[in-house]
Structure formats: C-alpha cells, structure tokens
Design an enzyme around this catalytic site. Structure first.
Site, PDB file in Angstrom:
ATOM      1  CE  LYS A   1      -3.701  -2.614   2.051  1.00 44.60           C
ATOM      2  NZ  LYS A   1      -4.420  -3.085   3.238  1.00 44.60           N
TER       3      LYS A   1
ATOM      4  CD  GLN B   1      -3.241  -4.690   6.318  1.00 41.51           C
ATOM      5  OE1 GLN B   1      -3.186  -3.682   5.616  1.00 41.51           O
ATOM      6  NE2 GLN B   1      -3.774  -5.824   5.893  1.00 41.51           N
TER       7      GLN B   1
ATOM      8  CG  ASP C   1      -9.656  -0.655   4.175  1.00 39.33           C
ATOM      9  OD1 ASP C   1      -9.349  -0.804   2.973  1.00 39.33           O
ATOM     10  OD2 ASP C   1      -8.950  -1.076   5.122  1.00 39.33           O
TER      11      ASP C   1
END
Ligand code: NAD
Length: 301
Positions: free
Chosen positions: A53, A97, A120
């Site tokens: 990322k 994460q 997200d």
C-alpha cells in the site's frame, strides 16, 4: 471456448497513471493527498500488505503515514492513533490493517474511524451506504472486481451473478454492489448445500472463499465470466486462486488470473478512494463547508 484474460495488472497500471494526473491537479491547488496506515503487531502477511500500500502511494504521489504499534498495544492506543488522524487535515484516508490481535475489538476500532476518511469502507455508516445504494467509499476488493467486469463490456443488469463467499470485506459488499447494478445475485458460503447447483447457473461467477481448486469446470456454465478473488499459497510456494484456472479457462468467456487479476486492483482502489476523499475535502474547504467534512464518526459503544 478458451476464455479471454481479464488483466488486472494492466488495468491497475492504467488507473495509476490517471491517479498521478489527479494528484498533480490537487498539488497545483496546494493539496497533497495523504493516507494513514495503522498496523498492530508483526504479522508477516500484514507487513507485506502494508508495504504494498505504501509503495502504491509512492507510485501515485500520495503521502503515506505509518503507525506501527507493538502486538501488545492496547485498544486505547489504537483508538488514540485513529483520533489523531481523524482530526489531521493532511490525512484524507485512514486504514487499520486487519487482522488485529485478539484483545482488540475490531468493530470498535473500525467505528472510530471518521466516516469521511474511511477509505476501506468498513465503517457501519459506509456499509449502510452500500445497502441503500449511496456509497461513499466502496470497499476496495469488490470495487476492483466491478471495474474488471466493466472491461469485458458486459452489462450486469439482469445477469445471474453467483458470489461464492460471504465475508464482510469481499462477498457481502460484492453482492450488494452488483444488486445495485440490477443483477440477480445469489450468495453462497461454506454452509451452502450442493454449491455446483448454484454456480452452474451463473453468467458471472465471483469466487472469494480462500479454497484452492474449489471451482472446477463442471461447476461453470459455458461462456460464463469468472472472477477469482482467492489468494492461496500452496505447500510448494505457488500462489493460486480458488478456481481451477486451466480447466475453467476452456469453458468461460472471460477469466481473471491469480496472480495478476483482482490482487493488483485492491490496492489501486484504495488509492482511488484516498484521492476521492482528498478531492472531496478540498471541494468542501473551498466552499467553506469544512464543518460537514469534519462530521465526527458515530460514537462507538
Ligand atoms: P473469509 O475467510 O473471511 O471468508 C470466506 C468465505 O468463503 C466465507 O463466507 C465462507 O463461508 C466461504 N467459504 C469457505 N469455504 C467454502 C466452500 N467450500 N464453499 C463455499 N463457500 C465457502 O475470506 P475473505 O477475507 O473473504 O477472503 C476470501 C479469499 O479472497 C481469500 O483467499 C483471500 O486471501 C482472498 N482475498 C483476496 C483479495 C485480493 O485483493 N485479491 C482481497 C481480500 C481477500
């Protein structure tokens, strides 16, 4: 019939080239898009995902900010990090994460992220948006699949779509997105009886179960579009999806490879969501509507 390949790597590269131009336009107006990534513990897979990322951010000109917390960090530590990023105007996207260590309540953490920076798309507010067809940040993996489907030129309206896998991050949002596009959607999962009876009816088959070799040619309709989201590492080190690629390729009209299909798109859509967020913030600021932008997230219970 031998299926044509849906090339996620190529689409991803095209999109990232466009992103660099969008970043350039933002920078010209004094805005550097920023993504904050919080990682807890030292899970090797998470380290790799976060690394990918950060690399994608660099490639596109997005600033990335990493907060790496020890495996025994408390939930309060994670929430404090999120709160700091929520109010930092240099940050346009925040992601935590997953998975988190067991002593941390994942829902409480996800619900603490400002809905305006939830790139997200896992906050309940964004999940609700998806349900009513008013999405702010579509979850990255299904969003990537949607764009891959578009490259085939197929209109999903009225098509039989079967999604194998019902997780909150892939299967369920995928089904909702395609329902919104007026497909007839079936969701299958580990408790589904006679999976083949469902998959054989699919004009579009999307598989996200994490089971190598789950989908064999007999389960696929002639001419179907097959999207393989699965990523599985075999004992010999090879990475494969959930679909018997060589066999199913002879029956499908289009198919995604693993690797090189859905995988590269997931990170690319994260950058897209971060840019969308930065553009939105800038627009609101210009119109003196920053108040709205800073709307606090729903209080976690
Ligand atoms: P998950 O384990 O959270 O969910 C798996 C789902 O598949 C569950 O709903 C389960 O009921 C269902 N399932 C399991 N076995 C099944 C079977 N035999 N028949 C039918 N359904 C079955 O997994 P996830 O996070 O949704 O990920 C699924 C797969 O996609 C994994 O391989 C993961 O690595 C991969 N993945 C890839 C990307 C990407 O960027 N390409 C992103 C996320 C996940």
């Amino acid at each position: 019939m031998t299926a044509r390949i849906i090339d996620g790597k190529a689409l991803s590269a095209r999109l990232r080239a466009e992103f660099r131009q969008r970043v350039g336009r933002l920078v010209d107006q004094g805005v550097i898009p920023g993504l904050a990534v919080i990682r807890v513990g030292d899970d090797p897979a998470s380290r790799i995902y976060v690394g990918n990322k950060v690399k994608a951010c660099e490639e596109c000109g997005v600033a990335s900010f990493q907060q790496a917390l020890a495996a025994d960090a408390s939930e309060a530590d994670v929430l404090a990090g999120i709160r700091q990023f929520n109010t930092d105007p240099a940050i346009h996207g925040i992601l935590v994460q997953l998975p988190l260590p067991g002593h941390i309540d994942v829902r409480r953490v996800l619900e603490a992220i400002s809905v305006n920076k939830d790139v997200d798309g896992f906050h309940l507010y964004n999940v609700g948006g998806l349900v009513v067809g008013n999405t702010i940040f579509p979850p990255c993996t299904p969003y990537g699949v949607q764009l891959l489907l578009e490259t085939t030129g197929t209109d999903v309206a009225g098509k039989n779509v079967v999604v194998v896998g019902a997780s909150n991050i892939v299967g369920k949002p995928m089904a909702l997105m395609l329902l919104q596009k007026e497909a007839t959607v079936t969701i299958c999962h580990a408790k589904t009886q006679n999976l083949a009876q469902h998959t054989i009816l699919a004009d579009i088959l999307i598989v996200a179960a994490g089971k190598p070799g789950l989908i064999v040619p007999q389960m696929v309709k002639e001419g179907a579009i097959v999207i393989d989201v699965g990523i599985n590492r075999l004992p010999d080190g090879r990475i494969v999806g959930d679909v018997d690629f060589a066999g199913v390729r002879e029956k499908a009209s289009w198919i995604t490879p693993v690797p090189g299909g859905v995988g590269p798109m997931t990170v690319t859509m994260l950058i897209e969501n971060t840019l969308r967020s930065a553009e939105r913030a800038h627009h609101l600021r210009k119109n003196n509507d920053y108040q709205d932008w800073e709307t606090p997230s729903i209080k976690a219970g």
